[in-house]
Design a protein around this motif. Structure first.
Motif, short mmCIF file in Angstrom:
data_model
loop_
_atom_site.label_atom_id
_atom_site.label_comp_id
_atom_site.label_asym_id
_atom_site.label_seq_id
_atom_site.Cartn_x
_atom_site.Cartn_y
_atom_site.Cartn_z
N PRO A 118 -9.75 -35.61 -16.93
CA PRO A 118 -9.69 -35.96 -15.78
C PRO A 118 -10.72 -35.18 -14.82
CG PRO A 118 -7.94 -34.33 -16.16
CD PRO A 118 -8.48 -34.67 -17.23
N LYS B 159 -9.70 -38.32 -23.21
CA LYS B 159 -10.31 -38.14 -21.85
C LYS B 159 -9.98 -36.96 -21.17
CE LYS B 159 -11.33 -42.65 -22.34
NZ LYS B 159 -12.67 -43.01 -22.66
N VAL C 257 1.19 -41.97 -15.46
CA VAL C 257 -0.02 -41.73 -15.74
C VAL C 257 -0.74 -40.94 -16.77
CG1 VAL C 257 -1.93 -41.53 -14.08
CG2 VAL C 257 -0.15 -42.52 -13.24
N PHE D 70 -6.53 -34.73 -22.06
CA PHE D 70 -5.32 -35.38 -21.76
C PHE D 70 -4.42 -34.86 -23.01
CE2 PHE D 70 -6.70 -37.79 -17.98
CZ PHE D 70 -5.58 -37.60 -17.18
N CYS E 96 -3.04 -42.33 -20.03
CA CYS E 96 -4.51 -41.92 -20.23
C CYS E 96 -4.70 -41.66 -21.78
CB CYS E 96 -4.95 -40.78 -19.26
SG CYS E 96 -4.74 -41.31 -17.45
#
Length: 64
Positions: A35, A33, A25, A42, A29
């Motif tokens: 979270p 970006k 995951v 990321f 990403c």
């Protein structure tokens, strides 16, 4: 039979994600970006993944 399938699915959803699932995951990403609004992109998380993976494994161990 349907109830058995639903029970199996519920048990599967209750399991914590595997280390590989978490890593996949993160890598899926986009690097630009974040979270959370804390601005840890990321790209940064991927760069220090070798350090973070031990924390993730420890948290996973505590979950069991």
């Amino acid at each position: 039979m349907v109830l058995g399938i639903i029970t199996d699915m519920a048990q599967e959803l209750d399991k914590p994600p595997s280390f590989e699932e978490v890593q996949n995951v993160v890598w899926a990403c986009g690097s630009d970006k974040a979270p959370q609004p804390d601005r840890f992109y990321f790209k940064f998380i991927k760069r220090i993944w070798d350090l973070l993976q031990f924390d993730i494994l420890f948290i996973k161990f505590l979950a069991h």
